[in-house]
Design an enzyme around this catalytic site. Structure first.
Site, PDB file in Angstrom:
ATOM      1  N   HIS A 148     -57.396  -4.921 -32.055  1.00  0.00           N
ATOM      2  CA  HIS A 148     -57.948  -6.250 -31.746  1.00  0.00           C
ATOM      3  C   HIS A 148     -59.305  -6.139 -31.063  1.00  0.00           C
ATOM      4  O   HIS A 148     -60.198  -6.944 -31.317  1.00  0.00           O
ATOM      5  CB  HIS A 148     -57.005  -7.039 -30.828  1.00  0.00           C
ATOM      6  CG  HIS A 148     -55.922  -7.769 -31.536  1.00  0.00           C
ATOM      7  ND1 HIS A 148     -56.155  -8.783 -32.439  1.00  0.00           N
ATOM      8  CD2 HIS A 148     -54.574  -7.638 -31.459  1.00  0.00           C
ATOM      9  CE1 HIS A 148     -55.003  -9.242 -32.887  1.00  0.00           C
ATOM     10  NE2 HIS A 148     -54.023  -8.561 -32.315  1.00  0.00           N
TER      11      HIS A 148
ATOM     12  N   GLY B  30     -47.604  -7.664 -26.399  1.00  0.00           N
ATOM     13  CA  GLY B  30     -48.960  -7.208 -26.139  1.00  0.00           C
ATOM     14  C   GLY B  30     -49.935  -8.332 -26.424  1.00  0.00           C
ATOM     15  O   GLY B  30     -49.638  -9.230 -27.213  1.00  0.00           O
TER      16      GLY B  30
ATOM     17  N   GLN C 200     -57.837 -12.382 -28.337  1.00  0.00           N
ATOM     18  CA  GLN C 200     -56.827 -13.346 -28.776  1.00  0.00           C
ATOM     19  C   GLN C 200     -56.820 -14.605 -27.913  1.00  0.00           C
ATOM     20  O   GLN C 200     -56.273 -15.626 -28.315  1.00  0.00           O
ATOM     21  CB  GLN C 200     -55.437 -12.706 -28.767  1.00  0.00           C
ATOM     22  CG  GLN C 200     -55.287 -11.609 -29.806  1.00  0.00           C
ATOM     23  CD  GLN C 200     -53.907 -11.007 -29.736  1.00  0.00           C
ATOM     24  OE1 GLN C 200     -53.683 -10.062 -28.974  1.00  0.00           O
ATOM     25  NE2 GLN C 200     -52.991 -11.539 -30.526  1.00  0.00           N
TER      26      GLN C 200
ATOM     27  N   CYS D 132     -47.862 -10.533 -34.943  1.00  0.00           N
ATOM     28  CA  CYS D 132     -49.008 -10.751 -34.071  1.00  0.00           C
ATOM     29  C   CYS D 132     -49.045 -12.215 -33.649  1.00  0.00           C
ATOM     30  O   CYS D 132     -48.851 -13.100 -34.489  1.00  0.00           O
ATOM     31  CB  CYS D 132     -50.288 -10.385 -34.816  1.00  0.00           C
ATOM     32  SG  CYS D 132     -51.794 -10.580 -33.842  1.00  0.00           S
ATOM     33  N   LEU D 133     -49.302 -12.451 -32.366  1.00  0.00           N
ATOM     34  CA  LEU D 133     -49.404 -13.828 -31.889  1.00  0.00           C
ATOM     35  C   LEU D 133     -50.555 -14.570 -32.560  1.00  0.00           C
ATOM     36  O   LEU D 133     -50.522 -15.797 -32.643  1.00  0.00           O
ATOM     37  CB  LEU D 133     -49.587 -13.839 -30.360  1.00  0.00           C
ATOM     38  CG  LEU D 133     -48.415 -13.284 -29.552  1.00  0.00           C
ATOM     39  CD1 LEU D 133     -48.754 -13.248 -28.067  1.00  0.00           C
ATOM     40  CD2 LEU D 133     -47.146 -14.073 -29.805  1.00  0.00           C
TER      41      LEU D 133
ATOM     42  N   HIS E 202     -52.158  -1.286 -32.137  1.00  0.00           N
ATOM     43  CA  HIS E 202     -52.284  -2.668 -32.600  1.00  0.00           C
ATOM     44  C   HIS E 202     -53.255  -3.440 -31.695  1.00  0.00           C
ATOM     45  O   HIS E 202     -54.163  -4.117 -32.183  1.00  0.00           O
ATOM     46  CB  HIS E 202     -50.892  -3.326 -32.602  1.00  0.00           C
ATOM     47  CG  HIS E 202     -50.893  -4.772 -32.972  1.00  0.00           C
ATOM     48  ND1 HIS E 202     -50.414  -5.219 -34.177  1.00  0.00           N
ATOM     49  CD2 HIS E 202     -51.288  -5.875 -32.291  1.00  0.00           C
ATOM     50  CE1 HIS E 202     -50.523  -6.537 -34.219  1.00  0.00           C
ATOM     51  NE2 HIS E 202     -51.048  -6.954 -33.082  1.00  0.00           N
ATOM     52  N   GLU E 203     -53.050  -3.330 -30.381  1.00  0.00           N
ATOM     53  CA  GLU E 203     -53.886  -4.086 -29.441  1.00  0.00           C
ATOM     54  C   GLU E 203     -55.311  -3.534 -29.375  1.00  0.00           C
ATOM     55  O   GLU E 203     -56.268  -4.310 -29.299  1.00  0.00           O
ATOM     56  CB  GLU E 203     -53.242  -4.116 -28.050  1.00  0.00           C
ATOM     57  CG  GLU E 203     -51.878  -4.777 -27.998  1.00  0.00           C
ATOM     58  CD  GLU E 203     -51.813  -6.191 -28.553  1.00  0.00           C
ATOM     59  OE1 GLU E 203     -52.856  -6.900 -28.545  1.00  0.00           O
ATOM     60  OE2 GLU E 203     -50.735  -6.596 -29.018  1.00  0.00           O
TER      61      GLU E 203
END
Length: 176
Positions: free
Chosen positions: A142, A46, A51, A96-97, A138-139
């Site tokens: 963000h 995701g 990000q 997480c990236l 999660h996304e």
């Protein structure tokens, strides 16, 4: 498609609440495609627009990849909004990236219902449970300037960030 720059903690764009998208047009679709390319290149499941430095309420998900870094069943969400949550909660390990190399157990709702616009700007709703519910929460976090590390205890967060800084410092010294 273009691979975009990925922003990592503590960059301020990650803590800013993203703005709604007025209309899904060719520029937004290009961003969605580029985000998907970036997510695949970094072996993610995701990715939210903040990000990649874009403060818009956009995210992409593909958790059904046959192998990391390749297409499976990509999904596009513009202006996603959680409109229902289950009473039941679950705990899962999240990474997480934007917080590279780190993982922690996070408590989330076991199921959610999300309203959003798709790739073509059509209104949709999705009921999600288990892993998809976790990824969506999660996304969407963000988009509200929240990282998964904000949902763990202060002690665990400090330990995780200390480890991340140590690994980053070691990586930089190897590159020199």
């Amino acid at each position: 498609m273009t691979k975009l720059k990925l922003y990592t903690y503590p960059h301020p764009v990650l803590k800013k609440k993203a703005e709604p998208v007025e209309a899904v047009d060719d520029d937004i679709r290009q961003l969605l495609d580029d985000m998907l390319e970036t997510m695949y290149a970094d072996a993610g499941v995701g990715l939210a627009a903040p990000q990649v430095g874009v403060s818009k309420r956009i995210l992409v998900i593909d958790y059904e990849q046959p192998e990391k870094g390749g297409p499976g069943r990509p999904r596009y969400f513009v202006n996603p909004e959680i409109i229902w949550v289950s009473d039941e909660r679950i705990v899962g390990s999240e990474g997480c990236l934007s917080v590279p190399g780190q993982h922690a157990d996070v408590e989330r709702y076991a199921a959610v219902k999300v309203r959003y616009l798709d790739y073509d700007g059509c209104p949709k709703e999705i009921m999600a449970d288990d892993f998809l519910a976790i990824v969506l929460q999660h996304e969407i976090d963000h988009l509200d300037g929240i990282l998964y590390i904000d949902r763990i205890s202060r002690l665990k967060r400090e330990m995780l960030l200390k480890k991340m800084r140590k690994e980053e410092k070691a990586r930089r010294s190897e590159e020199e």
